[in-house]
Scaffold this motif. Structure first.
Motif, mmCIF file in Angstrom:
data_model
loop_
_atom_site.group_PDB
_atom_site.id
_atom_site.type_symbol
_atom_site.label_atom_id
_atom_site.label_comp_id
_atom_site.label_asym_id
_atom_site.label_seq_id
_atom_site.Cartn_x
_atom_site.Cartn_y
_atom_site.Cartn_z
ATOM 1 N N LEU A 194 31.887 25.669 28.467
ATOM 2 C CA LEU A 194 31.799 25.043 29.791
ATOM 3 C C LEU A 194 32.517 23.700 29.807
ATOM 4 N N PHE A 195 32.271 22.886 28.776
ATOM 5 C CA PHE A 195 32.895 21.564 28.723
ATOM 6 C C PHE A 195 34.417 21.652 28.629
ATOM 7 N N LYS A 196 34.935 22.760 28.078
ATOM 8 C CA LYS A 196 36.382 22.920 27.944
ATOM 9 C C LYS A 196 37.027 23.529 29.192
ATOM 10 N N THR A 197 36.201 24.044 30.085
ATOM 11 C CA THR A 197 36.749 24.743 31.263
ATOM 12 C C THR A 197 36.239 24.121 32.570
ATOM 13 N N ILE A 198 35.232 24.748 33.181
ATOM 14 C CA ILE A 198 34.823 24.317 34.521
ATOM 15 C C ILE A 198 34.016 23.019 34.531
ATOM 16 N N SER A 199 33.590 22.546 33.355
ATOM 17 C CA SER A 199 32.818 21.287 33.311
ATOM 18 C C SER A 199 33.603 20.154 32.652
ATOM 19 N N LYS A 200 34.930 20.219 32.743
ATOM 20 C CA LYS A 200 35.750 19.155 32.163
ATOM 21 C C LYS A 200 35.445 17.801 32.796
ATOM 22 N N ARG A 201 35.222 17.805 34.098
ATOM 23 C CA ARG A 201 34.948 16.555 34.811
ATOM 24 C C ARG A 201 33.643 15.926 34.318
ATOM 25 N N GLU A 202 32.633 16.762 34.138
ATOM 26 C CA GLU A 202 31.344 16.275 33.643
ATOM 27 C C GLU A 202 31.476 15.738 32.219
ATOM 28 N N PHE A 203 32.254 16.441 31.407
ATOM 29 C CA PHE A 203 32.473 16.041 30.021
ATOM 30 C C PHE A 203 33.146 14.663 29.966
ATOM 31 N N ARG A 204 34.164 14.465 30.773
ATOM 32 C CA ARG A 204 34.878 13.181 30.789
ATOM 33 C C ARG A 204 33.970 12.054 31.271
ATOM 34 N N ASP A 205 33.178 12.339 32.288
ATOM 35 C CA ASP A 205 32.295 11.314 32.854
ATOM 36 C C ASP A 205 31.242 10.865 31.835
ATOM 37 N N LEU A 206 30.619 11.832 31.160
ATOM 38 C CA LEU A 206 29.596 11.516 30.163
ATOM 39 C C LEU A 206 30.202 10.818 28.948
ATOM 40 N N THR A 207 31.407 11.228 28.567
ATOM 41 C CA THR A 207 32.093 10.599 27.436
ATOM 42 C C THR A 207 32.394 9.129 27.734
ATOM 43 N N LYS A 208 32.879 8.875 28.926
ATOM 44 C CA LYS A 208 33.193 7.499 29.328
ATOM 45 C C LYS A 208 31.937 6.631 29.297
ATOM 46 N N ALA A 209 30.829 7.193 29.773
ATOM 47 C CA ALA A 209 29.571 6.439 29.783
ATOM 48 C C ALA A 209 29.117 6.110 28.364
ATOM 49 N N GLU A 210 29.162 7.102 27.484
ATOM 50 C CA GLU A 210 28.709 6.882 26.109
ATOM 51 C C GLU A 210 29.593 5.875 25.379
ATOM 52 N N GLU A 211 30.890 5.950 25.584
ATOM 53 C CA GLU A 211 31.798 4.993 24.947
ATOM 54 C C GLU A 211 31.544 3.573 25.437
ATOM 55 N N THR A 212 31.199 3.444 26.726
ATOM 56 C CA THR A 212 30.884 2.124 27.289
ATOM 57 C C THR A 212 29.653 1.527 26.618
ATOM 58 N N VAL A 213 28.630 2.335 26.448
ATOM 59 C CA VAL A 213 27.394 1.851 25.815
ATOM 60 C C VAL A 213 27.656 1.429 24.370
ATOM 61 N N LYS A 214 28.377 2.252 23.641
ATOM 62 C CA LYS A 214 28.621 1.965 22.222
ATOM 63 C C LYS A 214 29.463 0.710 22.016
ATOM 64 N N SER A 215 30.238 0.335 23.003
ATOM 65 C CA SER A 215 31.073 -0.859 22.888
ATOM 66 C C SER A 215 30.374 -2.114 23.389
ATOM 67 N N ALA A 216 29.137 -1.970 23.884
ATOM 68 C CA ALA A 216 28.383 -3.111 24.427
ATOM 69 C C ALA A 216 27.710 -3.874 23.294
ATOM 70 N N LYS A 217 28.320 -4.934 22.844
ATOM 71 C CA LYS A 217 27.852 -5.659 21.666
ATOM 72 C C LYS A 217 26.537 -6.395 21.902
ATOM 73 N N GLU A 218 26.236 -6.764 23.138
ATOM 74 C CA GLU A 218 25.040 -7.546 23.427
ATOM 75 C C GLU A 218 23.822 -6.675 23.730
ATOM 76 N N VAL A 219 23.996 -5.366 23.753
ATOM 77 C CA VAL A 219 22.910 -4.452 24.131
ATOM 78 C C VAL A 219 22.387 -3.724 22.899
ATOM 79 N N ASP A 220 21.079 -3.750 22.717
ATOM 80 C CA ASP A 220 20.414 -2.938 21.692
ATOM 81 C C ASP A 220 20.168 -1.573 22.329
#
Length: 287
Positions: A194-220
């Motif tokens: 699903l993530f490789k086909t019809i849910s590509k948009r969802e996959f990209r959105d969730l990936t962007k969110a997770e990368e944002t959190v992991k790069s937040a140095k001030e947030v535990d």
């Protein structure tokens, strides 16, 4: 001594003692209030099954009592009636969720509809908050909104601005370092497809969110990647975390309320720091 007769000394002693007792009593009351005062928790959710976990997080927070969580600020892209007036939250709880709310619980809650793409909405609403539970992701194709990426960026910025240290964020199996998803079960292959086909948009959105959190140095932070969340899964107040990919497994059925309970507990009393975990149901027969 003629200058300080006994009666006058006694009178002044009584006054000073009363004042001292008053100060001590006031100090003890203030000290007691500081000890028992609960935290202010902000719960954010959008649409879809992951958003349903956000709705259940309000119930999980209320379960802990006002001594642990004194106020629950709920921010959602949905109208407040979506939370307060709907009996069925697309779950297996088998209760009327709208009828569950007591007058005391409603006093502890503030429900606000917000735009997760609006900076001012989030900056204003996060003032005075101690911890955040964010359920903005959506992995259901063709259903609901896709605000995890942009919304999480704004949430992290608002947390930094208001110096909010703790945040528990919803992601999904198969995102970032959890690829391939659910490697021990055929359901993982289906999700990957699903993530490789019809849910590509969802996959990209969730990936962007997770990368944002992991790069937040001030947030535990803690990022959770839930399995299951089916509408027929009955909550058991149990769950299991996958300790290590390819070596450990969890049950693929996890109730939305149980997922929410874990998120809220970790927001208020953190045990896992700056990490991402896969969470599923407790495997029958395991302790």
């Amino acid at each position: 001594n003629d200058r300080y007769p006994a009666k006058k000394i006694y009178k002044y002693s009584i006054i000073l003692l009363s004042q001292a007792q008053g100060i001590t009593r006031k100090h003890l009351i203030m000290q007691s209030s500081a000890v028992t005062a609960g935290k202010v928790l902000c719960i954010l959710y959008s649409s879809g099954g992951l958003g349903d976990v956000g709705r259940h997080a309000t119930r999980a927070a209320l379960e802990l009592g006002p001594d642990k969580i004194s106020k629950i600020k709920v921010l959602s892209s949905q109208p407040k009636e979506f939370l307060l007036n709907q009996s069925n939250w697309n779950c297996g709880c088998n209760v009327d969720h709208a009828a569950e709310f007591t007058a005391e619980e409603l006093e502890r809650m503030e429900v606000v509809q917000v735009d997760f793409e609006n900076v001012k909405d989030l900056h204003d609403q996060l003032e005075g908050v101690d911890a955040v539970v964010s359920c903005l992701g959506n992995r259901q194709f063709f259903i609901g909104d896709r605000v995890a990426g942009v919304g999480t960026k704004l949430i992290v910025e608002a947390m930094n601005f208001h110096k909010i240290n703790r945040g528990v964020f919803m992601s999904s199996i198969g995102i970032c370092d959890d690829w391939p998803p659910v490697e021990w079960h055929w359901a993982g292959g289906a999700m990957a497809c699903l993530f490789k086909t019809i849910s590509k948009r969802e996959f990209r959105d969730l990936t962007k969110a997770e990368e944002t959190v992991k790069s937040a140095k001030e947030v535990d932070y803690l990022i959770i990647k839930p399995l299951g969340l089916g509408e027929d899964v009955v909550p058991t107040n149990e769950w299991k975390l996958q300790k290590k990919k390819y070596e450990d497994t969890v049950d693929i059925n996890l109730a939305k309320l149980d997922c929410a309970r874990f998120m809220v507990q970790e927001a208020i009393n953190p045990t896992i720091h700056n990490n991402a975990v896969v969470i599923g149901g407790q495997i029958k027969g395991e302790k």
